[in-house]
Design a protein around this motif. Structure first.
Motif, mmCIF file in Angstrom:
data_model
loop_
_atom_site.group_PDB
_atom_site.id
_atom_site.type_symbol
_atom_site.label_atom_id
_atom_site.label_comp_id
_atom_site.label_asym_id
_atom_site.label_seq_id
_atom_site.Cartn_x
_atom_site.Cartn_y
_atom_site.Cartn_z
ATOM 1 N N ILE A 442 66.300 82.459 6.248
ATOM 2 C CA ILE A 442 64.919 82.949 6.123
ATOM 3 C C ILE A 442 63.997 81.837 5.614
ATOM 4 O O ILE A 442 62.878 81.655 6.096
ATOM 5 C CB ILE A 442 64.865 84.173 5.195
ATOM 6 N N ILE A 443 64.483 81.063 4.650
ATOM 7 C CA ILE A 443 63.686 79.953 4.114
ATOM 8 C C ILE A 443 63.361 78.946 5.215
ATOM 9 O O ILE A 443 62.226 78.461 5.326
ATOM 10 C CB ILE A 443 64.434 79.270 2.950
ATOM 11 N N ASP A 444 64.347 78.635 6.049
ATOM 12 C CA ASP A 444 64.110 77.694 7.157
ATOM 13 C C ASP A 444 63.125 78.262 8.172
ATOM 14 O O ASP A 444 62.240 77.546 8.666
ATOM 15 C CB ASP A 444 65.428 77.347 7.850
ATOM 16 N N LEU A 445 63.265 79.528 8.487
ATOM 17 C CA LEU A 445 62.362 80.145 9.458
ATOM 18 C C LEU A 445 60.936 80.226 8.906
ATOM 19 O O LEU A 445 59.961 80.090 9.658
ATOM 20 C CB LEU A 445 62.873 81.532 9.837
ATOM 21 N N GLN A 446 60.817 80.425 7.614
ATOM 22 C CA GLN A 446 59.486 80.422 6.993
ATOM 23 C C GLN A 446 58.864 79.029 7.072
ATOM 24 O O GLN A 446 57.656 78.892 7.318
ATOM 25 C CB GLN A 446 59.592 80.886 5.543
ATOM 26 N N LEU A 451 54.832 75.432 9.831
ATOM 27 C CA LEU A 451 54.549 74.249 10.643
ATOM 28 C C LEU A 451 53.916 74.628 11.978
ATOM 29 O O LEU A 451 53.000 73.949 12.461
ATOM 30 C CB LEU A 451 55.832 73.445 10.856
ATOM 31 N N TYR A 452 54.405 75.698 12.587
ATOM 32 C CA TYR A 452 53.798 76.160 13.843
ATOM 33 C C TYR A 452 52.367 76.643 13.618
ATOM 34 O O TYR A 452 51.482 76.410 14.440
ATOM 35 C CB TYR A 452 54.639 77.262 14.476
ATOM 36 N N LEU A 453 52.146 77.296 12.477
ATOM 37 C CA LEU A 453 50.796 77.754 12.155
ATOM 38 C C LEU A 453 49.867 76.553 11.960
ATOM 39 O O LEU A 453 48.724 76.556 12.438
ATOM 40 C CB LEU A 453 50.820 78.609 10.888
ATOM 41 N N ASP A 454 50.364 75.520 11.285
ATOM 42 C CA ASP A 454 49.575 74.300 11.084
ATOM 43 C C ASP A 454 49.212 73.651 12.418
ATOM 44 O O ASP A 454 48.154 73.031 12.547
ATOM 45 C CB ASP A 454 50.344 73.300 10.221
ATOM 46 N N ARG A 455 50.093 73.811 13.403
ATOM 47 C CA ARG A 455 49.850 73.239 14.734
ATOM 48 C C ARG A 455 49.040 74.179 15.629
ATOM 49 O O ARG A 455 48.818 73.882 16.787
ATOM 50 C CB ARG A 455 51.188 72.917 15.411
ATOM 51 N N GLN A 456 48.660 75.302 15.072
ATOM 52 C CA GLN A 456 47.879 76.305 15.805
ATOM 53 C C GLN A 456 48.643 76.833 17.020
ATOM 54 O O GLN A 456 48.050 77.193 18.031
ATOM 55 C CB GLN A 456 46.520 75.732 16.228
ATOM 56 N N ASP A 457 49.963 76.896 16.901
ATOM 57 C CA ASP A 457 50.809 77.469 17.949
ATOM 58 C C ASP A 457 51.109 78.913 17.549
ATOM 59 O O ASP A 457 52.144 79.208 16.940
ATOM 60 C CB ASP A 457 52.094 76.657 18.087
ATOM 61 N N ASN A 458 50.185 79.811 17.883
ATOM 62 C CA ASN A 458 50.299 81.197 17.432
ATOM 63 C C ASN A 458 51.502 81.903 18.034
ATOM 64 O O ASN A 458 52.129 82.750 17.382
ATOM 65 C CB ASN A 458 49.016 81.960 17.776
ATOM 66 N N GLN A 459 51.839 81.570 19.283
ATOM 67 C CA GLN A 459 52.976 82.217 19.930
ATOM 68 C C GLN A 459 54.269 81.932 19.172
ATOM 69 O O GLN A 459 55.056 82.838 18.881
ATOM 70 C CB GLN A 459 53.098 81.754 21.380
#
Length: 475
Positions: A442-446, A451-459
């Motif tokens: 869970i920690i890794d997935l968080q 990081l995906y949110l920072d890259r604006q990759d919402n999907q």
């Protein structure tokens, strides 16, 4: 009095050491020798860049660099020549030029350093040879800052520079720390100052396919002609070549430059508009067609991407990236045979390219050929053993084969090399889930989600949240 104006008072008859260049092209080794002798490292306690000696008079050397290399006037800068001699740069020895990302610095030395001949950047058109020299900053992959000399091709040469004076685009591989270094033609003449590279763009890795990498080739330089024009206005003559007026009417390269600028800002629809304008002016522009196809690929328009990339290949059959990206588009459409043919072609064109093997690894992963993917990643890692993406790709393939210890080791290595690689955390989370380490997963997935949110990759961000919720509600 400015430093540039002070130089005017120096004796006109002072000796200037120049490298003579032949009328025909020199070998890469010969150009590298010229570049190395005239390239300096410019460093401070907090930054590092490069610079190019362009004049010597009476023991005083003039170095041209990018203004952003010496922008912090509170820092103490040092110029380091190829023979590792160090020269302190006083604040008054540094002067930025108006309206462009250029600066000049000076130092005095009793040692003789050669000065390269200045060329005419206007003569460097699409497809001509370009070399870039500089001192990359030390990183995990590069333990020491050593002289680097890379070859490539001119991609476009715009008559309408960007606001900081950038107008020349070239395909060379460049790294942080090389800003301010020289761009040379195949006659060993300095034609531009390098200032921007691939690291400046937001589009470096695409997840159209697992871990497919996108090389932007977004390397920009300020033509030496621009500096000569500014120096002339300030009363300083640098070089003997007369300034050649640039065309005023729009040309294809102008729109290619504008398209690249939009790519760097992740404005893919706007980029396509600009590249389309370039193609309208020059239907034989392989660069414009290649990049319009690449942008379409990034936007998920596979059919359009294939059409443009095929046109680019017809114009330039040795464009390796065109085969890689077209293969990715074919894979998205389910044409596994053609995708494999394209990636195989890319590898055959560049058998020593980690980029080609790394991308074929990603394709083999998508096709479910996990052992083949591992073999390709093995080769990519042999060629470039500090690239985090290759370890993550190999680890993802090992996970699919239930080889959890090997998969976990690779993801750990990938994260050790690049702590901002979201797919490494994602795959490590999957592995930990498989071996019963739910909380750690869970920690890794968080971490991946952030990081995906920072890259604006919402999907991808939503995908991570869904996976985290599943783990949190499972027994």
């Amino acid at each position: 009095m400015s430093y540039l104006n002070q130089l005017v008072s120096l004796a006109i008859g002072s000796t200037i050491v120049l490298y003579a260049t032949a009328s025909l092209g020199l070998s890469a080794t010969e150009v590298a020798r010229i570049a190395k002798g005239a390239t300096v490292k410019i460093e401070s306690d907090t930054s590092q860049g490069s610079g190019q000696i362009i004049q010597q008079q009476g023991g005083q050397y003039l170095v041209l660099t990018a203004a952003h290399v010496v922008k912090d006037r509170r820092s103490k800068y040092t110029a380091i020549t190829f023979d590792n001699r160090r020269y302190q740069l006083s604040p008054e020895s540094i002067e930025t030029l108006p309206g462009v990302d250029l600066a000049v610095v000076r130092f005095r030395s009793d040692f003789r350093y050669a000065v390269p001949k200045l060329g005419d950047a206007n003569a460097s058109t699409e497809g001509t040879t370009a070399y870039v020299s500089g001192f990359p900053s030390s990183t995990v992959a590069i333990d020491l800052s050593i002289f680097s000399f890379t070859d490539g091709k001119i991609t476009a040469n715009s008559s309408r520079p960007l606001k900081d004076g950038y107008a020349l685009i070239y395909s060379n591989n460049t790294l942080p720390g090389m800003s301010g270094g020289g761009v040379f033609n195949d006659r060993g003449e300095l034609i531009a100052i390098h200032g921007r590279g691939d690291v400046d763009t937001k589009i470096t890795i695409s997840e159209i396919d697992p871990n497919i990498r996108i090389k932007t080739g977004f390397n920009l330089g300020i033509p030496i002609n621009t500096f000569q024009q500014l120096a002339t206005k300030l009363g300083l003559k640098i070089g003997s070549r007369p300034i050649v007026a640039r065309a005023t009417s729009p040309k294809a390269d102008d729109f290619i430059l504008s398209g690249f600028e939009r790519v760097s800002k992740a404005d893919l629809p706007g980029s396509i508009v600009e590249f389309t304008k370039a193609i309208a002016l020059n239907p034989k522009s392989a660069t414009a067609k290649f990049w319009r196809g690449t942008c379409k690929l990034l936007m998920g328009e596979s059919q359009g991407a294939i059409a443009d990339l095929s046109a680019a290949i017809a114009l330039n059959p040795k464009k390796v990236e065109a085969y890689i990206y077209r293969g990715s588009a074919y894979a998205k459409l389910g044409d596994k045979l053609q995708a494999t043919i394209d990636l195989d072609r890319a590898v055959s064109l560049t058998p020593q390219s980690d980029f080609a093997y790394g991308n074929r690894c990603a394709l083999k992963f998508q096709l479910g050929k996990f052992n083949d993917a591992i073999s390709d990643c093995d080769r990519a890692i042999q060629l470039s053993n500090k690239n985090a993406v290759y370890y993550s790709s190999r680890g993802a393939a090992s996970y699919q084969l239930n080889r959890y210890p090997a998969a976990l080791l690779d993801q750990n290595t990938a994260i050790g090399l690049d702590r901002n690689l979201p797919q490494a955390y994602y795959h490590r989370g999957l592995i930990k889930t498989a071996i019963g380490q739910k909380q750690s997963a869970i920690i890794d997935l968080q971490a991946a989600a952030k990081l995906y949110l920072d890259r604006q990759d919402n999907q991808k961000y939503q995908q991570m949240l869904k996976k985290i919720a599943e783990l949190q509600t499972s027994r």
